[in-house]
Design a protein around this motif. Structure first.
Motif, PDB file in Angstrom:
ATOM      1  N   VAL A  63       2.264  -7.917   4.209  1.00  0.00           N
ATOM      2  CA  VAL A  63       1.724  -6.577   3.993  1.00  0.00           C
ATOM      3  C   VAL A  63       2.843  -5.555   4.186  1.00  0.00           C
ATOM      4  O   VAL A  63       3.560  -5.582   5.186  1.00  0.00           O
ATOM      5  N   ARG A  64       2.962  -4.658   3.205  1.00  0.00           N
ATOM      6  CA  ARG A  64       3.951  -3.584   3.283  1.00  0.00           C
ATOM      7  C   ARG A  64       3.220  -2.252   3.171  1.00  0.00           C
ATOM      8  O   ARG A  64       2.421  -2.055   2.256  1.00  0.00           O
ATOM      9  N   LEU A  65       3.479  -1.348   4.106  1.00  0.00           N
ATOM     10  CA  LEU A  65       2.799  -0.051   4.155  1.00  0.00           C
ATOM     11  C   LEU A  65       3.841   1.053   3.987  1.00  0.00           C
ATOM     12  O   LEU A  65       4.754   1.186   4.807  1.00  0.00           O
ATOM     13  N   LEU A  66       3.687   1.833   2.921  1.00  0.00           N
ATOM     14  CA  LEU A  66       4.609   2.930   2.636  1.00  0.00           C
ATOM     15  C   LEU A  66       3.851   4.241   2.804  1.00  0.00           C
ATOM     16  O   LEU A  66       2.976   4.581   1.995  1.00  0.00           O
ATOM     17  N   GLY A  67       4.145   4.957   3.888  1.00  0.00           N
ATOM     18  CA  GLY A  67       3.429   6.192   4.206  1.00  0.00           C
ATOM     19  C   GLY A  67       4.372   7.355   4.414  1.00  0.00           C
ATOM     20  O   GLY A  67       5.546   7.310   4.048  1.00  0.00           O
ATOM     21  N   PHE A 111       0.849  -1.179   0.000  1.00  0.00           N
ATOM     22  CA  PHE A 111       0.000   0.000   0.000  1.00  0.00           C
ATOM     23  C   PHE A 111       0.893   1.240   0.000  1.00  0.00           C
ATOM     24  O   PHE A 111       1.825   1.340   0.811  1.00  0.00           O
ATOM     25  N   VAL A 112       0.580   2.171  -0.884  1.00  0.00           N
ATOM     26  CA  VAL A 112       1.323   3.427  -0.963  1.00  0.00           C
ATOM     27  C   VAL A 112       0.329   4.561  -0.754  1.00  0.00           C
ATOM     28  O   VAL A 112      -0.624   4.711  -1.530  1.00  0.00           O
ATOM     29  N   TYR A 136       7.858   2.442  -7.174  1.00  0.00           N
ATOM     30  CA  TYR A 136       7.508   2.348  -5.757  1.00  0.00           C
ATOM     31  C   TYR A 136       8.255   1.224  -5.042  1.00  0.00           C
ATOM     32  O   TYR A 136       8.448   1.299  -3.819  1.00  0.00           O
ATOM     33  N   GLU A 137       8.709   0.237  -5.777  1.00  0.00           N
ATOM     34  CA  GLU A 137       9.604  -0.746  -5.157  1.00  0.00           C
ATOM     35  C   GLU A 137      10.932  -0.083  -4.805  1.00  0.00           C
ATOM     36  O   GLU A 137      11.537  -0.382  -3.767  1.00  0.00           O
ATOM     37  N   ILE A 145      -2.209   0.417  -4.731  1.00  0.00           N
ATOM     38  CA  ILE A 145      -2.155  -0.920  -4.143  1.00  0.00           C
ATOM     39  C   ILE A 145      -1.503  -1.826  -5.179  1.00  0.00           C
ATOM     40  O   ILE A 145      -1.991  -1.918  -6.313  1.00  0.00           O
ATOM     41  N   LEU A 146      -0.422  -2.494  -4.801  1.00  0.00           N
ATOM     42  CA  LEU A 146       0.221  -3.469  -5.669  1.00  0.00           C
ATOM     43  C   LEU A 146      -0.039  -4.859  -5.108  1.00  0.00           C
ATOM     44  O   LEU A 146       0.243  -5.122  -3.930  1.00  0.00           O
TER      45      LEU A 146
END
Length: 308
Positions: free
Chosen positions: A219-223, A196-197, A297-298, A258-259
């Motif tokens: 789950v990976r959260l990028l905020g 999630f970005v 985004y990666e 969302i990827l």
């Protein structure tokens, strides 16, 4: 050495062997003969097999021979529903190598769906991935698991293109449940990884959306803006539900994405916590620019500040 002789008992074996051109076999008078030459194994043989099976299909079609898909074709919209349900009901990814009845039943259902979508890809690729899931090597298992997921997602997106087209939903102001429900459907499909970005990911996001993440999915959260509250909520949620959740922050964020499993990407026109609350918004599947968006985004994820 006198060639050994194996009687060909069905038309598929006869024609596919005739046209495969394998160096250790030849066809004569309706039979397959072993010439005694040592076959070449590994990637070269697999590539030759894949090329040859498509050549066989083309030859059948040129002769007017109907394929199974042509004779028993399932409507694309029905098949899309089946593939999406297969993805939603997938057991935890790391359990796919087990001999549990639930796992075997799901693999059988997934295989049937892929065979109905594209019999040639199913025989040449998908069945091989399923067979390698029971491999003792972790690297081989991970490769096979990824192959299974990629092909299921490929089938889903191909069928969506033929029916409704890529997901593109417009949500009017005030339709907060409609927006939430579309995001939920995207989340439920993931089986290995969700990224999630969103600059405004917060504690509310955790309780609203993460309960729909399938067991075994990372789950990976990028905020960016509300990291302390997000980290506190994520820590408690992960402890209670046993999910693997990591949080990172980056200053280079603006859009929301969302990827899913590294093979699909969706862009939200609003922050996930505010979708359709104050204004209308959209949820759009990224297709043509998918690779560029994913890689961007990666890279931001890899360079981000680690919090959990």
């Amino acid at each position: 050495m006198k060639p050994s002789r194996i009687k060909s008992t069905n038309r598929w074996t006869h024609y596919s062997t005739k046209w495969f051109g394998f160096p250790h076999c030849r066809e004569r008078n309706g039979s397959i003969q072993n010439t005694g030459m040592k076959p070449k194994f590994g990637r070269q043989l697999r590539q030759q097999f894949v090329r040859s099976i498509y050549q066989t299909r083309d030859r059948f079609q040129s002769l007017g021979v109907s394929t199974r898909l042509q004779m028993n074709k399932i409507p694309s919209d029905q098949l899309l529903f089946e593939v999406e349900d297969v993805l939603r009901t997938m057991p935890p990814a790391q359990s796919l190598g087990n001999d549990d009845f639930e796992v075997l039943a799901w693999l059988g259902r997934a295989s049937a769906a892929v065979h109905a979508w594209d019999p040639l890809k199913a025989v040449a690729l998908f069945d091989s991935h399923v067979g390698r899931l029971s491999s003792a090597g972790a690297r081989d298992f991970n490769s096979a698991m990824r192959g299974v997921l990629v092909m299921l997602h490929q089938a889903r997106n191909d069928l969506r293109m033929k029916t409704t087209g890529p997901l593109s939903v417009g949500v009017v102001k005030g339709s907060v449940f409609e927006y939430f429900d579309e995001i939920r459907r995207v989340i439920e499909v993931a089986r290995s990884d969700l990224l999630f970005v969103d600059p405004f990911l917060d504690a509310e996001f955790t309780s609203r959306y993460l309960p729909f993440v399938a067991s075994g999915t990372s789950v990976r959260l990028l905020g960016r803006e509300k990291i302390p509250g997000l980290v506190a909520a994520v820590g408690l949620f992960a402890a209670q539900h046993g999910l693997s959740i990591t949080v990172r922050s980056s200053g280079g964020l603006h859009d929301r994405y969302i990827l899913v499993d590294g093979v699909a990407c969706y862009q939200s026109g609003a922050s996930f916590k505010d979708g359709a609350k104050k204004a209308g918004t959209t949820l759009t599947q990224i297709t043509d620019a998918f690779v560029g968006v994913r890689d961007t985004y990666e890279a931001l994820w890899a360079a981000g500040t680690v919090h959990v």
